[in-house]
Design an enzyme around this catalytic site. Structure first.
Site, mmCIF file in Angstrom:
data_model
loop_
_atom_site.group_PDB
_atom_site.id
_atom_site.type_symbol
_atom_site.label_atom_id
_atom_site.label_comp_id
_atom_site.label_asym_id
_atom_site.label_seq_id
_atom_site.Cartn_x
_atom_site.Cartn_y
_atom_site.Cartn_z
ATOM 1 N N SER A 74 6.246 -6.143 2.575
ATOM 2 C CA SER A 74 7.418 -5.731 1.791
ATOM 3 C C SER A 74 8.701 -6.062 2.553
ATOM 4 O O SER A 74 9.703 -6.485 1.975
ATOM 5 C CB SER A 74 7.367 -4.227 1.520
ATOM 6 O OG SER A 74 6.091 -3.866 1.064
ATOM 7 N N ARG A 110 -6.196 -2.913 8.967
ATOM 8 C CA ARG A 110 -6.719 -4.291 8.988
ATOM 9 C C ARG A 110 -6.372 -5.004 10.286
ATOM 10 O O ARG A 110 -7.170 -5.719 10.853
ATOM 11 C CB ARG A 110 -6.114 -5.083 7.828
ATOM 12 C CG ARG A 110 -6.956 -5.060 6.599
ATOM 13 C CD ARG A 110 -6.338 -5.893 5.548
ATOM 14 N NE ARG A 110 -5.055 -5.319 5.146
ATOM 15 C CZ ARG A 110 -4.502 -5.478 3.965
ATOM 16 N NH1 ARG A 110 -5.110 -6.215 3.077
ATOM 17 N NH2 ARG A 110 -3.344 -4.925 3.658
ATOM 18 N N ASP A 155 2.212 -0.162 11.843
ATOM 19 C CA ASP A 155 2.098 -1.452 12.543
ATOM 20 C C ASP A 155 3.427 -2.207 12.620
ATOM 21 O O ASP A 155 3.440 -3.388 12.943
ATOM 22 C CB ASP A 155 1.037 -2.328 11.843
ATOM 23 C CG ASP A 155 1.334 -2.553 10.371
ATOM 24 O OD1 ASP A 155 2.236 -1.880 9.829
ATOM 25 O OD2 ASP A 155 0.666 -3.406 9.768
ATOM 26 N N GLY A 200 0.846 -1.210 0.000
ATOM 27 C CA GLY A 200 0.000 0.000 0.000
ATOM 28 C C GLY A 200 0.872 1.248 0.000
ATOM 29 O O GLY A 200 1.851 1.313 0.736
ATOM 30 N N LYS A 250 -24.597 16.425 24.818
ATOM 31 C CA LYS A 250 -23.643 16.401 23.693
ATOM 32 C C LYS A 250 -24.383 16.546 22.370
ATOM 33 O O LYS A 250 -25.397 15.894 22.150
ATOM 34 C CB LYS A 250 -22.852 15.081 23.695
ATOM 35 C CG LYS A 250 -21.624 15.136 24.543
ATOM 36 C CD LYS A 250 -20.566 14.128 24.117
ATOM 37 C CE LYS A 250 -19.279 14.527 24.813
ATOM 38 N NZ LYS A 250 -18.120 13.859 24.385
ATOM 39 N N GLN A 258 -7.601 8.224 2.891
ATOM 40 C CA GLN A 258 -6.575 8.275 3.948
ATOM 41 C C GLN A 258 -5.173 7.980 3.425
ATOM 42 O O GLN A 258 -4.184 8.229 4.091
ATOM 43 C CB GLN A 258 -6.890 7.233 5.034
ATOM 44 C CG GLN A 258 -8.194 7.477 5.735
ATOM 45 C CD GLN A 258 -8.721 6.203 6.394
ATOM 46 O OE1 GLN A 258 -8.482 5.964 7.556
ATOM 47 N NE2 GLN A 258 -9.449 5.394 5.648
ATOM 48 N N VAL A 296 16.948 8.938 -0.940
ATOM 49 C CA VAL A 296 17.810 7.808 -1.334
ATOM 50 C C VAL A 296 18.580 8.192 -2.604
ATOM 51 O O VAL A 296 19.803 8.014 -2.688
ATOM 52 C CB VAL A 296 16.958 6.534 -1.600
ATOM 53 C CG1 VAL A 296 17.807 5.433 -2.230
ATOM 54 C CG2 VAL A 296 16.311 6.038 -0.309
ATOM 55 N N ASP A 319 4.838 -4.318 6.331
ATOM 56 C CA ASP A 319 5.217 -5.650 6.819
ATOM 57 C C ASP A 319 5.505 -6.661 5.693
ATOM 58 O O ASP A 319 6.541 -7.317 5.680
ATOM 59 C CB ASP A 319 4.066 -6.133 7.725
ATOM 60 C CG ASP A 319 4.365 -7.448 8.371
ATOM 61 O OD1 ASP A 319 5.030 -7.431 9.419
ATOM 62 O OD2 ASP A 319 3.975 -8.494 7.804
ATOM 63 N N ARG A 328 1.219 -5.208 -5.200
ATOM 64 C CA ARG A 328 1.335 -6.348 -4.288
ATOM 65 C C ARG A 328 1.583 -7.537 -5.208
ATOM 66 O O ARG A 328 0.706 -7.916 -5.967
ATOM 67 C CB ARG A 328 0.062 -6.533 -3.473
ATOM 68 C CG ARG A 328 -0.291 -5.303 -2.599
ATOM 69 C CD ARG A 328 -1.465 -5.601 -1.687
ATOM 70 N NE ARG A 328 -2.087 -4.404 -1.139
ATOM 71 C CZ ARG A 328 -1.703 -3.796 -0.009
ATOM 72 N NH1 ARG A 328 -0.717 -4.263 0.690
ATOM 73 N NH2 ARG A 328 -2.364 -2.731 0.421
ATOM 74 N N THR A 363 4.101 3.037 5.613
ATOM 75 C CA THR A 363 2.722 2.523 5.716
ATOM 76 C C THR A 363 1.912 3.432 6.630
ATOM 77 O O THR A 363 2.413 3.862 7.673
ATOM 78 C CB THR A 363 2.681 1.082 6.258
ATOM 79 O OG1 THR A 363 1.326 0.767 6.621
ATOM 80 C CG2 THR A 363 3.552 0.868 7.481
ATOM 81 N N ILE A 364 0.666 3.693 6.228
ATOM 82 C CA ILE A 364 -0.184 4.525 7.091
ATOM 83 C C ILE A 364 -0.625 3.755 8.327
ATOM 84 O O ILE A 364 -1.173 4.320 9.254
ATOM 85 C CB ILE A 364 -1.415 5.080 6.340
ATOM 86 C CG1 ILE A 364 -2.379 3.953 5.939
ATOM 87 C CG2 ILE A 364 -1.020 5.921 5.150
ATOM 88 C CD1 ILE A 364 -3.782 4.443 5.629
ATOM 89 N N ASP A 365 -0.411 2.423 8.336
ATOM 90 C CA ASP A 365 -0.895 1.597 9.455
ATOM 91 C C ASP A 365 -0.050 1.736 10.727
ATOM 92 O O ASP A 365 -0.513 1.415 11.810
ATOM 93 C CB ASP A 365 -0.919 0.120 9.056
ATOM 94 C CG ASP A 365 -2.013 -0.185 8.043
ATOM 95 O OD1 ASP A 365 -2.833 0.711 7.783
ATOM 96 O OD2 ASP A 365 -2.035 -1.317 7.520
ATOM 97 N N ARG A 375 19.235 11.230 -4.007
ATOM 98 C CA ARG A 375 20.214 12.314 -3.893
ATOM 99 C C ARG A 375 21.334 11.940 -2.937
ATOM 100 O O ARG A 375 22.485 12.341 -3.135
ATOM 101 C CB ARG A 375 19.502 13.599 -3.490
ATOM 102 C CG ARG A 375 18.525 14.011 -4.595
ATOM 103 C CD ARG A 375 18.266 15.479 -4.658
ATOM 104 N NE ARG A 375 17.571 15.825 -5.891
ATOM 105 C CZ ARG A 375 16.718 16.822 -6.000
ATOM 106 N NH1 ARG A 375 16.435 17.578 -4.963
ATOM 107 N NH2 ARG A 375 16.150 17.082 -7.159
HETATM 108 O O1 F6P Z 1 -1.619 -1.568 4.624
HETATM 109 C C1 F6P Z 1 -2.138 -0.343 4.315
HETATM 110 C C2 F6P Z 1 -3.606 -0.412 4.031
HETATM 111 O O2 F6P Z 1 -4.016 0.900 3.712
HETATM 112 C C3 F6P Z 1 -4.489 -0.997 5.119
HETATM 113 O O3 F6P Z 1 -4.786 -0.114 6.164
HETATM 114 C C4 F6P Z 1 -5.707 -1.387 4.331
HETATM 115 O O4 F6P Z 1 -6.408 -2.397 4.991
HETATM 116 C C5 F6P Z 1 -5.115 -1.874 3.057
HETATM 117 O O5 F6P Z 1 -3.879 -1.223 2.899
HETATM 118 C C6 F6P Z 1 -5.972 -1.666 1.835
HETATM 119 O O6 F6P Z 1 -5.315 -2.232 0.737
HETATM 120 P P1 F6P Z 1 -5.763 -2.056 -0.782
HETATM 121 O O7 F6P Z 1 -5.415 -0.665 -1.210
HETATM 122 O O8 F6P Z 1 -4.973 -3.079 -1.513
HETATM 123 O O9 F6P Z 1 -7.238 -2.278 -0.811
#
Ligand code: F6P
Length: 320
Positions: A105, A171, A129, A11, A213, A252, A23, A103, A72, A125-127, A25
């Site tokens: 990769s 995920r 993780d 992703g 609220k 996102q 990298v 992860d 991927r 990665t935006i995750d 430069r």
């Molecule tokens: O690993 C990054 C991520 O954005 C996860 O948060 C998300 O579940 C997944 O990739 C979505 O993958 P794709 O763009 O292949 O649907």
């Protein structure tokens, strides 16, 4: 080390372009030739290499995504595909490879390093993780994108005195949900790492409503034990609160990287070059601990057990 290569995989994440730039430069500064490989491991198998010059990365740092493209690759997992990837690196006489991704990769990189390739992996990665590092490239931008969305949703939510479940990416990881939830003032944060206490969720929302609220924001990570649609329906059924569901999705993953992500990517990208230029064949994963850019053994980095900062969810419970 005369030639190195760089690829982005899995992703995409905002800041990957800034990392490729650093990298490129960095390598050219040290008089090392640098090749960009398009489409991650898939492009590696196909031999999609292009030599990069200083101006190849001009005007790229501020752009989201990755101009090298990403994929991927299923073929990389097959013995034939993997062998072809090794052959390509040999054909182009690549002495070291920088892999920017998550992860999966990193695991691909580890496989290459076990076959004798010197690999340096950058967390992109935006995750967020990859537990060996405090932050990954792209996470800060994604948190800010979610915050922007929460702000807009809160406006309309307050006008209509209703609640909203906002599904964010992740995920297996609740990091994005936790950071955006706490900093966006969400009433509830639901993450994959914790079981969902639906009674507590409903009680909190009803108590909030009774206190006057105007809105209720529930942040739910996509990999949570309950899916966001069922969560929304259950809240409506049990509390009678008018709720909507917003799935933020791939919004996102895009956008111009924040200063923080550009800084992280620039520092990590240059560090990757320094590591490749060092003697020895050890493969590394670059990370950040506090303000320090660090280099871990790649295999050990992948072995660090997944965890999350429980204190963030506890704090959100107290101050939301
Ligand atoms: O690993 C990054 C991520 O954005 C996860 O948060 C998300 O579940 C997944 O990739 C979505 O993958 P794709 O763009 O292949 O649907």
């Amino acid at each position: 080390m005369k030639k190195i290569a760089v690829l982005t995989s899995g992703g995409d994440a905002p800041g990957m372009n800034a990392a490729i730039r650093a990298v490129t430069r960095g390598a050219l500064y040290h008089k090392v030739a640098v090749y960009g490989i398009e489409r991650g491991f898939e492009g590696l198998i196909n031999g999609e290499f292009q030599e990069l010059e200083i101006c190849s990365v001009s005007d790229t740092m501020q752009r989201g995504g990755t101009w090298l493209k990403t994929a991927r690759s299923e073929r990389f997992m097959t013995p034939e595909g993997f062998q072809r990837a090794l052959d390509m690196l040999e054909n182009f006489e690549i002495g070291g490879l920088v892999i920017i991704g998550g992860d999966g990769s990193f695991r691909g990189g580890l496989k290459l390093s076990k076959a004798g390739i010197k690999v340096v992996a950058l967390p992109g990665t935006i995750d967020n993780d990859l537990t060996y590092t405090d932050y990954s490239i792209g996470f800060d931008t994604a948190v800010n994108t979610v915050l922007y969305a929460i702000g807009n949703i809160r406006d309309t939510s307050s006008s209509h005195e209703r609640g909203t479940v906002i599904e964010v990416m992740g995920r297996h990881s609740g990091a994005l949900a936790l950071y955006a939830g706490l900093t966006g003032g969400a009433e509830i944060i639901v993450i994959p790492e914790e079981p969902v206490d639906i009674n507590k969720v409903c009680r909190t929302l009803v108590e909030g409503k009774n206190r006057g609220k105007q809105h209720n924001i529930v942040i739910c990570a996509e990999g949570a034990a309950i899916n966001s649609s069922d969560l929304t329906k259950t809240i409506i059924e049990r509390t009678g609160i008018d709720m909507r569901l917003v799935i933020l999705g791939h919004i996102q993953r895009g956008g111009s990287p924040t200063a923080r992500d550009r800084m992280l990517a620039s520092r990590m990208g240059y560090k990757a070059v320094e590591i490749l230029l060092q003697e020895g064949n050890a493969s590394k994963a670059i990370g950040i601990k506090g303000e320090q850019i660090i280099a871990y053994d790649l295999e050990e980095a992948l072995e660090v057990k997944r965890s999350y900062d429980k204190s963030i969810i506890e704090l959100a419970d107290i101050i939301s």
